[in-house]
Every structure is written in C-alpha cells, then in structure tokens.
Design a protein around this motif. Structure first.
Motif, short mmCIF file in Angstrom:
data_model
loop_
_atom_site.label_atom_id
_atom_site.label_comp_id
_atom_site.label_asym_id
_atom_site.label_seq_id
_atom_site.Cartn_x
_atom_site.Cartn_y
_atom_site.Cartn_z
N GLY A 69 0.79 -1.22 0.00
CA GLY A 69 0.00 0.00 0.00
C GLY A 69 0.82 1.27 0.00
O GLY A 69 0.27 2.37 0.05
N MET A 70 2.15 1.14 -0.07
CA MET A 70 3.05 2.28 -0.04
C MET A 70 3.47 2.67 -1.46
O MET A 70 3.58 1.80 -2.33
CB MET A 70 4.30 1.96 0.79
CG MET A 70 4.03 1.54 2.22
SD MET A 70 3.42 2.87 3.25
CE MET A 70 4.85 3.91 3.29
N TYR A 71 3.76 3.95 -1.65
CA TYR A 71 4.30 4.44 -2.90
C TYR A 71 5.83 4.45 -2.82
O TYR A 71 6.40 4.74 -1.77
CB TYR A 71 3.80 5.86 -3.19
CG TYR A 71 2.34 5.90 -3.55
CD1 TYR A 71 1.92 5.63 -4.84
CD2 TYR A 71 1.38 6.21 -2.59
CE1 TYR A 71 0.57 5.66 -5.18
CE2 TYR A 71 0.04 6.23 -2.91
CZ TYR A 71 -0.36 5.96 -4.20
OH TYR A 71 -1.69 5.98 -4.53
N TYR A 72 6.45 4.15 -3.95
CA TYR A 72 7.92 4.12 -4.02
C TYR A 72 8.37 4.92 -5.23
O TYR A 72 7.68 5.00 -6.25
CB TYR A 72 8.42 2.67 -4.13
CG TYR A 72 8.18 1.89 -2.87
CD1 TYR A 72 9.15 1.81 -1.89
CD2 TYR A 72 6.96 1.26 -2.65
CE1 TYR A 72 8.93 1.11 -0.71
CE2 TYR A 72 6.73 0.56 -1.48
CZ TYR A 72 7.71 0.48 -0.52
OH TYR A 72 7.49 -0.20 0.64
N ASN A 73 9.57 5.47 -5.10
CA ASN A 73 10.17 6.22 -6.20
C ASN A 73 10.85 5.28 -7.19
O ASN A 73 11.33 4.21 -6.81
CB ASN A 73 11.22 7.20 -5.67
CG ASN A 73 10.63 8.23 -4.75
OD1 ASN A 73 9.45 8.57 -4.83
ND2 ASN A 73 11.44 8.76 -3.85
N THR A 74 10.89 5.68 -8.43
CA THR A 74 11.63 4.98 -9.47
C THR A 74 12.88 5.78 -9.79
O THR A 74 12.82 6.99 -10.00
CB THR A 74 10.78 4.81 -10.75
OG1 THR A 74 9.65 3.99 -10.43
CG2 THR A 74 11.58 4.16 -11.87
N VAL A 75 14.02 5.11 -9.80
CA VAL A 75 15.30 5.73 -10.13
C VAL A 75 15.56 5.50 -11.62
O VAL A 75 15.54 4.36 -12.09
CB VAL A 75 16.44 5.12 -9.28
CG1 VAL A 75 17.79 5.74 -9.66
CG2 VAL A 75 16.16 5.29 -7.80
N ILE A 76 15.78 6.58 -12.35
CA ILE A 76 16.10 6.52 -13.77
C ILE A 76 17.63 6.58 -13.88
O ILE A 76 18.26 7.49 -13.35
CB ILE A 76 15.46 7.69 -14.55
CG1 ILE A 76 13.95 7.73 -14.33
CG2 ILE A 76 15.82 7.60 -16.02
CD1 ILE A 76 13.22 6.50 -14.76
N MET A 77 18.19 5.60 -14.59
CA MET A 77 19.65 5.54 -14.73
C MET A 77 20.03 5.44 -16.19
O MET A 77 19.27 4.93 -17.02
CB MET A 77 20.21 4.33 -13.95
CG MET A 77 19.90 4.38 -12.47
SD MET A 77 20.63 3.03 -11.53
CE MET A 77 22.34 3.64 -11.43
N GLY A 78 21.22 5.91 -16.52
CA GLY A 78 21.71 5.83 -17.87
C GLY A 78 23.22 5.66 -17.90
O GLY A 78 23.93 6.08 -16.99
N ARG A 79 23.67 5.01 -18.95
CA ARG A 79 25.10 4.82 -19.21
C ARG A 79 25.37 5.39 -20.59
O ARG A 79 24.81 4.91 -21.58
CB ARG A 79 25.45 3.34 -19.15
CG ARG A 79 26.91 3.03 -19.48
CD ARG A 79 27.09 1.49 -19.44
NE ARG A 79 28.42 1.08 -19.76
CZ ARG A 79 28.85 0.81 -21.00
NH1 ARG A 79 28.03 0.92 -22.03
NH2 ARG A 79 30.08 0.42 -21.20
N VAL A 80 26.21 6.41 -20.65
CA VAL A 80 26.49 7.09 -21.91
C VAL A 80 27.94 6.82 -22.31
O VAL A 80 28.86 6.98 -21.51
CB VAL A 80 26.25 8.61 -21.78
CG1 VAL A 80 26.60 9.33 -23.07
CG2 VAL A 80 24.80 8.88 -21.37
N ILE A 81 28.11 6.45 -23.57
CA ILE A 81 29.45 6.27 -24.15
C ILE A 81 29.59 7.32 -25.25
O ILE A 81 28.77 7.39 -26.18
CB ILE A 81 29.61 4.86 -24.76
CG1 ILE A 81 29.45 3.78 -23.68
CG2 ILE A 81 30.95 4.73 -25.46
CD1 ILE A 81 30.45 3.85 -22.57
N ASP A 82 30.59 8.15 -25.14
CA ASP A 82 30.80 9.21 -26.15
C ASP A 82 31.59 8.69 -27.33
O ASP A 82 32.36 7.81 -27.29
CB ASP A 82 31.52 10.40 -25.52
CG ASP A 82 30.64 11.08 -24.50
OD1 ASP A 82 29.42 11.16 -24.74
OD2 ASP A 82 31.15 11.53 -23.46
#
Length: 181
Positions: free
Chosen positions: A168-181
């Motif tokens: 019944g609890m709300y949770y945050n979502t973590v957005i992650m990324g890996r960038v290669i230049d």
C-alpha cells in the motif's frame, strides 16, 4: 542481434549466457510469470502484461533481426533461470540508445547472473554503436543500483511516488543511464 554464448561459473554454479532463440519462448513465458511474483523489484505483478508463447516468439525473432536489439538468456542445466533485453529505438532522434531490463529467478540471485547479463549487454552496446543504455529501478533495490553504477550507469533522475506496491506504499523509481561518447 545474436552474440556468441559465454560459459560462466560462480560459487560452484555453471551457467551459460546466450542469445535467446524461438525455442525458448515457452520457458520464457512461464519464467516471467514466476519472476514477476517473487519480488517487488519488477515493474509487473505476476500475470500482468502476460506474454504468451507466440508473443515471445515474435519478440525473439524481432530482436534477432534488429541490430539495435539484444535478447539474452541465462541457462543452468538446460533451464532458463534469467534473461535480459536491450530494445533500441527506430526514431532517428533516439536511435543512439536502448532500454535495458533484466530479471533472474530468486533462487539464482548471488551467482553473478544479472551482472553477466548486464556485462554482455553493455559490451554488445559498445561494439554496436549504442551510445546510451537507459533503465529504471525501484529505489529500494540498492543492490541493483550499486551493480548498475559499477558498470558505468549514473542516476539521471527520480520519479517520485511512481510505483504502488502490495504493502500500500508508494515508491520512487530511479532513472539511470550509461552514456558512451
């Protein structure tokens, strides 16, 4: 896309990471139902967004054909115990990136299966012009967040109260990324 299979070993467990084939569709359909019900870390509850055997066959065929997609399975003694998928984008403005997802049966946590699926996926991306891999993870999955950071992912943002869990609890979502230049 298809990659070469890789044999792995950890804590006395031997397993293989390989590209999915259409013959895996039944096992994947069954496995996904189990994994979704084992933990709150997944986006789905068991049975939600069900993918049947023909659905998995279509996904595997598409991922095999497209250079911007990769579908991997982890196999222990002829049984699939986990899988990962990178799905690229067809729109020109997003064609440089792929979305990543991974899941492993709870009985096989701690053997490096998720880490090896991630490693093979990032190696594939680096070799095939994918400049960004993006993913999302529930905030309470510290182990996964640390694993992703170890492989070059950075936290790009937080979606507040994004998920409602069985407690019944709300949770945050973590957005992650890996960038290669």
């Amino acid at each position: 896309m298809i990659i070469d299979s890789k044999d792995c070993q950890a804590k006395g467990l031997n397993y293989t990471i390989r590209s999915a084939v259409t013959g895996d569709a039944k096992s994947l359909s069954d496995l996904r139902l189990i994994i979704d019900g084992e933990t709150e870390n997944m986006d789905r509850e068991s049975g939600e967004a069900y993918i049947d055997v023909p659905g998995f066959e279509r996904i595997i065929e598409e991922d095999t054909r497209k250079a911007s997609n990769l579908f991997l399975v982890a196999v222990v003694r002829d049984a699939i115990v986990g899988f990962s998928r990178c799905q690229g984008f067809e729109l020109n403005r997003f064609s440089h990136k792929a979305e990543f997802g991974v899941c492993v049966l709870k009985d096989y946590w701690g053997y490096g299966i998720g880490q090896n699926l991630l490693h093979e996926s990032t190696s594939w991306a680096d070799a095939n012009g994918i400049h960004k891999i993006a993913l999302s993870v529930v905030e309470t999955n510290d182990k996964a967040i640390r694993l992703y950071q170890k492989h070059g992912f950075e936290i790009e943002g937080i979606l507040k109260k994004d998920r409602l869990h069985a407690d019944g609890m709300y949770y945050n979502t973590v957005i992650m990324g890996r960038v290669i230049d």
